[in-house]
Design a protein around this motif. Structure first.
Motif, short mmCIF file in Angstrom:
data_model
loop_
_atom_site.label_atom_id
_atom_site.label_comp_id
_atom_site.label_asym_id
_atom_site.label_seq_id
_atom_site.Cartn_x
_atom_site.Cartn_y
_atom_site.Cartn_z
N LYS A 167 7.38 56.78 72.41
CA LYS A 167 8.48 56.32 71.53
C LYS A 167 8.63 54.80 71.55
O LYS A 167 9.66 54.25 71.95
N ASN B 63 3.89 58.04 68.92
CA ASN B 63 5.12 57.85 68.13
C ASN B 63 5.83 56.54 68.42
O ASN B 63 5.60 55.88 69.43
N ASP C 54 3.57 60.47 73.78
CA ASP C 54 4.99 60.46 73.38
C ASP C 54 5.73 59.37 74.16
O ASP C 54 6.46 59.66 75.09
#
Ligand code: C5P
Length: 253
Positions: free
Chosen positions: A74, A98, A72
């Motif tokens: 981003k 992600n 994670d």
């Protein structure tokens, strides 16, 4: 021939769909939590805190130990840079990672293309690529600050549809967005939901939460849970209770 013996129970399906957030600052703390929960949950999430402290080594160690990892981080940068980072995440062997959907269509399509190319060329497993739409810490006034005049739920929907068109596998969605998104996107588009609190538990700093049962019944595919499990006296038992609630939601969904 009967396939009944092969059918998985709702509990087993729910277990695969529970992601535990490893929000700690050392590899040894992360390993301790994983040791306690191994085989009891489907995946572990390594986010910015643990990655900044322990680096990619903790990810490859966990993957080598047989764990499924949601990275994670981003990613949000120019298309070439995000595509390059995505290939490295794929090489680390993560099951999911992600990007920010606000990076745009080209950033997302180039990312998916780079992942597919490295999977084919290097014989790697293909991770699920998902996007963050609007962070749940942002509200209408935060969006206005940065020049976005849309209401946050409309912006979430817009970015989820952009993500789907770009060929990604799903989005991170707050529990309160799931019902609307489930109707807007295809059934196999993944909705990954944090902000989950089992009935009767501490909200911590989460404001808009939902129970595991409700989130699954509304159409979430994966739930991300941190403190209700990691800060529990018995994390394994806490995870099992959450999975039981998720299974009830799956049966009612
Ligand atoms: O401890 P807790 O269950 O609140 O942890 C939720 C996890 O999901 C944290 O790692 C948090 O950063 C993450 N998350 C979130 N809300 C978002 C996106 C991610 O809580 N919108």
């Amino acid at each position: 021939m009967s396939h009944l013996g092969e059918r998985r129970t709702s509990f087993e399906v729910a277990r695969e769909r529970l992601i535990v957030a490893l929000d700690v600052s050392t590899a040894s703390e992360a390993q301790r939590t994983v040791g306690e929960l191994r085989d009891a949950v489907g995946m572990f999430k390594v986010g910015l805190q643990l990655f900044s402290a322990a680096g990619p080594g903790i990810v490859s160690d966990l993957v080598r130990g047989g764990e499924k990892i949601f990275l994670d981080l981003k990613f949000h940068d120019i298309p070439n840079t995000v595509a390059g980072a995505a290939v490295e995440a794929t090489r680390l062997g993560v099951s999911m990672f992600n990007v920010h959907a606000s990076g745009g269509h080209e950033m997302m399509t180039r990312t998916v293309a780079a992942v597919s190319e490295s999977v084919t060329k290097e014989g790697l497993s293909r991770p699920k690529v998902i996007a963050v739409t609007v962070l749940t810490s942002s509200d209408d006034s935060t969006l206005e600050e940065i020049g976005v005049s849309a209401r946050s739920l409309d912006q979430v929907k817009r970015l989820a549809l952009l993500t789907e068109r770009a060929g990604l596998d799903g989005v991170v969605a707050s529990p309160l967005e799931v019902e609307v998104l489930r109707q807007a996107v295809k059934r196999d588009f993944l909705l990954v939901t944090p902000g989950i609190r089992p009935s009767g538990s501490d909200l911590n700093d989460q404001k808009r939460t939902m129970s595991p049962k409700e989130a699954m019944a509304n159409g979430s595919d994966y739930l991300v849970v941190g403190r209700p499990i990691t800060a529990a006296l018995n994390p394994r038992l806490a995870a099992e209770k959450i999975i039981t609630e998720m299974a009830e939601g799956l049966e009612n969904g």
